[in-house]
Design a protein around this motif. Structure first.
Motif, PDB file in Angstrom:
ATOM      1  N   GLU A  22       0.835  -1.019   0.052  1.00 32.82           N
ATOM      2  CA  GLU A  22       0.138  -0.126   0.091  1.00 32.82           C
ATOM      3  C   GLU A  22       1.000   1.328  -0.055  1.00 32.82           C
ATOM      4  OE1 GLU A  22      -3.348   0.370  -0.540  1.00 32.82           O
ATOM      5  OE2 GLU A  22      -3.556  -1.757  -0.574  1.00 32.82           O
ATOM      6  N   MET A  23       1.976   1.127   0.771  1.00 32.88           N
ATOM      7  CA  MET A  23       2.962   2.414   0.700  1.00 32.88           C
ATOM      8  C   MET A  23       3.525   2.639  -0.696  1.00 32.88           C
ATOM      9  SD  MET A  23       4.847   1.829   4.397  1.00 32.88           S
ATOM     10  CE  MET A  23       6.011   2.992   4.158  1.00 32.88           C
ATOM     11  N   THR A  24       3.708   1.445  -1.301  1.00 30.59           N
ATOM     12  CA  THR A  24       4.453   1.661  -2.810  1.00 30.59           C
ATOM     13  C   THR A  24       3.443   2.274  -3.715  1.00 30.59           C
ATOM     14  OG1 THR A  24       5.676  -0.256  -2.376  1.00 30.59           O
ATOM     15  CG2 THR A  24       5.310   0.542  -4.543  1.00 30.59           C
ATOM     16  N   LYS A  25       2.060   1.928  -3.529  1.00 26.16           N
ATOM     17  CA  LYS A  25       1.105   2.748  -4.228  1.00 26.16           C
ATOM     18  C   LYS A  25       0.907   3.937  -4.043  1.00 26.16           C
ATOM     19  CE  LYS A  25      -2.085  -1.616  -4.603  1.00 26.16           C
ATOM     20  NZ  LYS A  25      -3.308  -2.053  -4.299  1.00 26.16           N
ATOM     21  N   ALA A  26       0.769   4.310  -2.717  1.00 25.70           N
ATOM     22  CA  ALA A  26       0.539   5.781  -2.157  1.00 25.70           C
ATOM     23  C   ALA A  26       1.891   6.587  -2.846  1.00 25.70           C
ATOM     24  CB  ALA A  26       0.526   5.843  -0.688  1.00 25.70           C
ATOM     25  N   ARG A  27       3.013   6.045  -2.528  1.00 23.92           N
ATOM     26  CA  ARG A  27       4.254   6.782  -3.141  1.00 23.92           C
ATOM     27  C   ARG A  27       4.275   7.092  -4.618  1.00 23.92           C
ATOM     28  NH1 ARG A  27       7.501   3.367   0.371  1.00 23.92           N
ATOM     29  NH2 ARG A  27       7.915   4.464   2.242  1.00 23.92           N
ATOM     30  N   ALA A  28       3.875   6.233  -5.268  1.00 25.97           N
ATOM     31  CA  ALA A  28       3.546   6.291  -6.817  1.00 25.97           C
ATOM     32  C   ALA A  28       2.740   7.307  -7.095  1.00 25.97           C
ATOM     33  CB  ALA A  28       3.179   4.842  -7.546  1.00 25.97           C
ATOM     34  N   LYS A  29       1.460   7.431  -6.290  1.00 27.47           N
ATOM     35  CA  LYS A  29       0.610   8.133  -6.790  1.00 27.47           C
ATOM     36  C   LYS A  29       1.152   9.743  -6.440  1.00 27.47           C
ATOM     37  CE  LYS A  29      -3.858   7.464  -6.136  1.00 27.47           C
ATOM     38  NZ  LYS A  29      -5.260   7.453  -5.565  1.00 27.47           N
ATOM     39  N   LEU A  30       1.743   9.895  -5.190  1.00 26.58           N
ATOM     40  CA  LEU A  30       2.352  11.235  -5.039  1.00 26.58           C
ATOM     41  C   LEU A  30       3.357  11.749  -5.895  1.00 26.58           C
ATOM     42  CD1 LEU A  30       2.200  10.653  -1.106  1.00 26.58           C
ATOM     43  CD2 LEU A  30       1.008  12.525  -2.378  1.00 26.58           C
ATOM     44  N   ASP A  31       4.243  10.660  -6.203  1.00 27.13           N
ATOM     45  CA  ASP A  31       5.295  10.928  -7.062  1.00 27.13           C
ATOM     46  C   ASP A  31       5.180  11.151  -8.538  1.00 27.13           C
ATOM     47  OD1 ASP A  31       6.869  11.001  -4.943  1.00 27.13           O
ATOM     48  OD2 ASP A  31       7.559   8.963  -4.989  1.00 27.13           O
ATOM     49  N   ALA A  32       3.820  10.873  -8.900  1.00 27.46           N
ATOM     50  CA  ALA A  32       3.455  10.818 -10.336  1.00 27.46           C
ATOM     51  C   ALA A  32       3.381  12.224 -10.898  1.00 27.46           C
ATOM     52  CB  ALA A  32       1.732  10.614 -10.418  1.00 27.46           C
ATOM     53  N   PRO A  33       4.084  12.660 -11.959  1.00 25.38           N
ATOM     54  CA  PRO A  33       4.188  14.145 -12.517  1.00 25.38           C
ATOM     55  C   PRO A  33       2.778  14.822 -12.635  1.00 25.38           C
ATOM     56  CG  PRO A  33       5.259  12.636 -14.130  1.00 25.38           C
ATOM     57  CD  PRO A  33       4.395  11.572 -12.871  1.00 25.38           C
ATOM     58  N   GLY A  34       2.982  16.072 -12.092  1.00 22.22           N
ATOM     59  CA  GLY A  34       1.810  16.890 -11.933  1.00 22.22           C
ATOM     60  C   GLY A  34       0.730  16.452 -10.823  1.00 22.22           C
ATOM     61  N   PHE A  35       0.795  15.404  -9.966  1.00 20.28           N
ATOM     62  CA  PHE A  35      -0.298  14.985  -9.167  1.00 20.28           C
ATOM     63  C   PHE A  35      -0.476  16.163  -8.021  1.00 20.28           C
ATOM     64  CE2 PHE A  35      -1.638  13.139  -5.106  1.00 20.28           C
ATOM     65  CZ  PHE A  35      -2.871  12.606  -5.576  1.00 20.28           C
ATOM     66  N   ALA A  36       0.508  16.329  -7.505  1.00 20.19           N
ATOM     67  CA  ALA A  36       0.435  17.604  -6.674  1.00 20.19           C
ATOM     68  C   ALA A  36      -0.102  18.960  -6.893  1.00 20.19           C
ATOM     69  CB  ALA A  36       1.564  17.640  -6.062  1.00 20.19           C
ATOM     70  N   GLU A  37       0.113  19.375  -8.374  1.00 22.89           N
ATOM     71  CA  GLU A  37      -0.393  20.197  -8.728  1.00 22.89           C
ATOM     72  C   GLU A  37      -1.739  20.219  -9.448  1.00 22.89           C
ATOM     73  OE1 GLU A  37       2.498  19.017  -9.728  1.00 22.89           O
ATOM     74  OE2 GLU A  37       3.941  20.139  -8.265  1.00 22.89           O
ATOM     75  N   ARG A  38      -2.324  19.085  -9.979  1.00 19.73           N
ATOM     76  CA  ARG A  38      -3.482  19.212 -10.428  1.00 19.73           C
ATOM     77  C   ARG A  38      -4.624  18.565  -9.705  1.00 19.73           C
ATOM     78  NH1 ARG A  38      -0.359  16.707 -14.829  1.00 19.73           N
ATOM     79  NH2 ARG A  38      -1.294  14.593 -14.115  1.00 19.73           N
ATOM     80  N   ALA A  39      -4.286  17.925  -8.797  1.00 18.60           N
ATOM     81  CA  ALA A  39      -5.464  17.226  -7.960  1.00 18.60           C
ATOM     82  C   ALA A  39      -5.736  18.392  -6.930  1.00 18.60           C
ATOM     83  CB  ALA A  39      -4.836  16.032  -7.370  1.00 18.60           C
ATOM     84  N   PRO A  40      -6.979  17.957  -6.371  1.00 19.49           N
ATOM     85  CA  PRO A  40      -7.462  18.993  -5.314  1.00 19.49           C
ATOM     86  C   PRO A  40      -6.612  18.990  -4.132  1.00 19.49           C
ATOM     87  CG  PRO A  40      -9.380  17.718  -6.346  1.00 19.49           C
ATOM     88  CD  PRO A  40      -8.013  17.222  -6.824  1.00 19.49           C
TER      89      PRO A  40
END
Length: 951
Positions: A902-920
């Motif tokens: 689960e930690m691997t999935k969460a890190r992958a989502k957070l590290d995805a390009p643009g996720f932190a900027e585009r997501a609410p």
């Protein structure tokens, strides 16, 4: 007691007991100086059905009513319904329409008889639903705003205000419903944003030097324009102020005026002024002395000849090809004609707020009509007598500012001030048949005479039978009669006992949306006619919204029926209910889809108590309520827990000595602890109720009942009941019953049905003969007794709980079976704690499953063990032989693997390009919080793994 808690089986018998026993009426057995307490039910419409807002508000009022009655106060919750003029007339007119008739076919008298017939057959439905909710109103005193007594009060108030110069008849601009053919109040107008257009029209200057472009959302009203306004500081138009334009299509010459109302940035900065068809224009017209030209009929069609008010102008006929057209048909033809004359500059798409009548759905038209008004604005009348603001409005402001009335929360007083300080005269007439007919008569010359009856009018003015009088056809606004509610229901204008006892009332429980229309008007009328405020406090609650925070509405299909929550409803019936009357199939399908997703099996029957407790627990001060069925489910489970715990107590005590006689009674520390905690809870609950924190009271009682009484004290009681010392066992039985009996009384205002039912079984065992009564409602509301608080017992048992919880944490961490007896090694224990281990040995063994406690001397070696801390005290549980080391390590490894994935999935989502900027931002924060939780859980498992590896 029955094994299963079944709300449907207990609710009706309880309510019948209360009503037949007279428990809802003010107590007649109280001394004359007993405190009085009164709540007025905001009268629901006689056409109404119980909705979530009613159920929420009624629950809070019922809690207050039951609490104050049990406190020994002379308590009245005054019920009644409002005649709901427009709504009720519409209901009956629809019935006539189905028969192929109109009210005009029947005539006024026969139509009114038909409405009374409907009221007698169908008008009491909401009262019956309130009874299902448990409402402890004094139904023997139920009133109706059209009953004989209240009608007399309405006539009395109208005549007195008229005689005092505070009611007048005049031609003013009002909200006009062109379908219902009546003026309506602001509260009956719903404004929503709609897509429309902004038309830019060219108005030629009379001198031929050019034209001005005006922007309007309602071109059809240009036929009634009497000026064009510009901002006095607008450099583009300063040189034109005082000149005139020639109104297209009509030919009327109208002035160009300067007024700060004009926003230079809107449209072209030029505004057409139509005082008879726009509220803002009306104000501009009053400032500049402009004539008012009404070009519309009562059904919003173009008149053949305009009605002119405020100037000696020739009423020339309007162009014939517009006459008789509906306003929107006229709009299309006017735009066509302007285009033909090259006087249409452009058309823009435009979002605008469109006012619609909440009953008819028709677009409301500002209309210049003859209406009756209450004067709320004049400081002084022409003859020097105090009137207007000084007579009615000013005292209503001073009552709140001076502290005679307190708003809860206090910030709503600012809303109250804002409205009263910007008040307009109150239009009180309505052009319908159902309601209080205005007590005014006209002779053939048009002179007006006001009186309580026609006979009184003739006597007062010396009019004999040769003078023909015709009563005014209008009726009074429903808010006029409801403004008198706090004193008219108590018998005014007679000086009744009820009026002397219960006026001023204690508190008004209401929503914020009618502070303007009802609360302030009650204050005005109460002070003017009684000389006192109508209530001491105003508790303002929020709106009930769905679980997503959306306002509940039929159009959204998210309405919940409180009766459906009580009784349950299957999915097909729920879908049918939510989509009934939907004209758009696509919308109906969307609502059906949402309903099936949210309630795949319909709504189960939760019972009244669970629904009431949900409302109370959500009643945070002044905030809107997000109603989630998961909360109702949780409180249904709580009711079940209370039922089962009570059943256990009854089974343990029935047929046993419960300490009611003279036999000695010994109370253990656990007994004294729960009695002490009860006193503390009682004190806080009373404080929360007195400050209208129903949520905090419910939360506190919930935690004490579930966590302390059920989960702790009942467990402590089990070994105590088995001991050989009969005095101690007797003390525990007495404590079990008396704490439960007090707890039921504490809970009763919130969950009345289950508490009454359980109390009937508990009371005979808990109370001596002298204290026994027929209903829990006849018992007193619990009040804290500081003398029953034992600090040493509180301290000792809280310590005992922490010891047991420490051991339980180790069991959970190490996956040790709950029932497996454990040996506990103790280090760093004080002498007092050592004594406590000895005193509580039986409870530690029975509740904590601690077989043996060994207190080690300072510096003694401790084998490999799991550790828990209780303050400075250390609890060690040797793990050797308790667990299968290999199996436990394998289990921990599997759990750690799942968490790492689960930690691997969460890190992958957070590290995805643009996720932190585009997501609410809320989604990003939630994902980071999940990763932090996983990290902490992995560290805990790693430490546990290392401890086991050391075994």
């Amino acid at each position: 007691m029955d094994k299963t808690y079944t709300p449907a089986e207990i609710e009706a018998p309880c309510y019948n007991r209360w009503q037949s026993g007279g428990y809802f009426a003010p107590r007649a057995d109280l001394p004359a100086d007993a405190p009085n307490y009164c709540i007025m039910l905001p009268p629901p419409n006689v056409t109404g059905r119980l909705h979530m807002g009613h159920a929420f508000q009624d629950t809070l009022m019922d809690v207050l009513t039951r609490v104050h009655r049990m406190r020994g106060e002379r308590t009245l919750w005054q019920p009644g319904t409002d005649h709901a003029g427009i709504a009720t007339q519409m209901v009956v007119e629809r019935q006539l329409e189905a028969e192929g008739k109109t009210r005009h076919d029947l005539g006024r008298e026969a139509f009114i008889e038909r409405v009374w017939q409907w009221k007698g057959e169908s008008g009491g439905f909401i009262s019956e639903q309130m009874k299902r909710l448990g409402a402890a109103c004094d139904w023997s005193r139920e009133r109706f705003t059209m009953d004989e007594g209240l009608s007399a009060a309405v006539r009395e108030v109208f005549v007195r205000l008229y005689d005092d110069g505070l009611i007048y008849r005049g031609k003013r601009l009002v909200n006009w419903d062109p379908v219902l053919h009546t003026a309506v109040s602001d509260l009956e107008v719903m404004s929503e944003e709609e897509t429309g257009h902004l038309w830019h029209l060219r108005y030629p200057l009379t001198d031929g030097s050019g034209f001005l472009v005006v922007a309007t959302t309602r071109p059809e009203t240009m036929l009634g324009d009497t000026a064009v306004a510009v901002n006095p500081e607008d450099e583009r138009y300063k040189h034109l102020i005082g000149k005139t334009i020639t109104l297209p299509l009509v030919g009327r010459e109208i002035p160009i005026i300067a007024d700060d109302y004009v926003d230079p940035a809107f449209g072209s900065g030029c505004v057409k002024i139509t005082p008879a068809h726009d509220f803002n224009d009306y104000a501009v017209g009053q400032r500049h002395g402009l004539p008012m030209i009404n070009v519309l009929t009562v059904d919003a069609r173009i008149r053949s000849c305009p009605e002119i008010v405020g100037a000696d102008l020739l009423a020339e006929p309007l162009p014939a090809h517009y006459v008789g057209l509906d306003r929107y048909e006229a709009r299309d033809r006017i735009i066509h004609d302007l285009k033909q004359l090259d006087l249409l500059e452009k058309i823009d798409d435009h979002k605008l707020m469109v006012p619609r009548g909440d009953r008819s759905g028709a677009v409301i038209e500002p209309m210049l009509t003859d209406q009756w008004f209450v004067d709320l604005t004049r400081e002084q009348q022409a003859d020097g007598r105090p009137g207007g603001l000084a007579a009615i409005t000013r005292p209503a402001l001073d009552a709140v500012r001076g502290g005679s009335i307190r708003f809860v929360p206090e910030n709503w007083s600012n809303t109250y001030y804002q409205w009263l300080e910007n008040i307009q005269d109150w239009c009180i007439s309505r052009q319908i048949w159902w309601g209080h007919r205005i007590p005014a008569w006209y002779d053939e010359a048009g002179r007006v005479f006001v009186g309580r009856t026609e006979a009184e009018v003739r006597a007062r003015h010396g009019l004999d039978a040769t003078v023909t009088l015709t009563q005014d056809a209008d009726v009074l606004d429903t808010w006029f009669s409801s403004a008198l509610w706090p004193f008219s229901t108590l018998g005014w204008p007679e000086s009744t006992v009820a009026l002397q006892q219960f006026y001023p009332t204690s508190v008004l429980v209401t929503g914020f949306d009618i502070i303007f229309f009802w609360v302030a008007r009650m204050v005005m009328m109460g002070q003017y006619f009684i000389g006192q405020v109508p209530f001491r406090e105003v508790y303002v609650h929020g709106l009930v919204r769905d679980r997503h925070g959306q306002k509940m509405s039929k159009s959204k299909g998210n309405v919940l029926d409180p009766i459906d929550l009580i009784d349950g409803i299957d999915l097909p019936a729920l879908v049918a209910k939510r989509t009934a009357g939907m004209m758009q199939p696509q919308k109906a399908r969307a609502i059906e889809k949402d309903t099936r997703q949210e309630f795949p099996e319909g709504i189960p029957a939760y019972g009244t108590d669970a629904v009431r407790l949900t409302f109370a627990a959500l009643a945070t001060t002044g905030r809107d309520v997000r109603f989630d069925l998961a909360r109702v489910e949780g409180y249904r489970n709580f009711c079940n827990k209370l039922w089962n715990a009570s059943r256990f107590v009854v089974m343990q005590c029935e047929g046993q000595d419960t300490g009611l006689g003279d036999a000695p009674v010994t109370l253990s520390e656990a007994d004294r602890w729960v009695i002490s905690r009860l006193q503390q809870v009682e004190q806080e609950v009373n404080q929360h109720i007195d400050t209208y924190r129903f949520d905090l009271a419910a939360q506190l009682m919930y935690e004490f009942t579930w966590n302390e009484y059920c989960d702790w004290y009942l467990e402590f009681a089990k070994p105590q009941l088995k001991q050989a010392d009969e005095a101690a066992a007797r003390g525990t039985r007495r404590t079990l019953l008396r704490v439960l009996e007090a707890l039921l009384r504490l809970w009763h205002p919130f969950i009345p049905f289950i508490t009454e039912t359980i109390w009937q079984r508990v009371a005979p065992m808990a109370l001596p003969e002298a204290e026994r009564v027929e209903s829990i409602l006849a018992r007193s509301f619990p009040q804290s007794d500081a003398g029953k608080i034992d600090p040493s017992a509180l301290s000792a048992v809280e310590w005992l709980k922490q010891v047991i919880l420490g051991v339980r944490r180790i069991r959970a961490d190490m996956d040790i079976a709950p029932g497996k007896p454990l040996e506990v090694l103790v280090t760093q224990a004080t002498a007092e704690e050592g004594a406590r281990f000895e005193r509580f040995a039986e409870l530690l063994q029975g509740v904590g499953r601690i077989n043996r406690v060994q207190i080690l001397p300072e510096g003694a070696a401790v084998p490999e063990a799991a550790l828990a801390l209780v303050g400075s005290l250390q609890l060690h549980i040797p793990l050797a032989g308790l667990i299968d080391k290999a199996a436990e390590l394998a289990r921990l490894q599997r759990e750690m693997g799942k968490i790492e994935a689960e930690m691997t999935k969460a890190r992958a989502k957070l590290d995805a390009p643009g996720f932190a900027e585009r997501a609410p931002a809320a989604v990003v924060a939630q994902e980071r919080a999940r990763l932090e939780q996983f990290t902490q859980a992995l560290a805990d498992l790693q430490r546990q793994k290392e401890r086991i590896e050391r075994l």
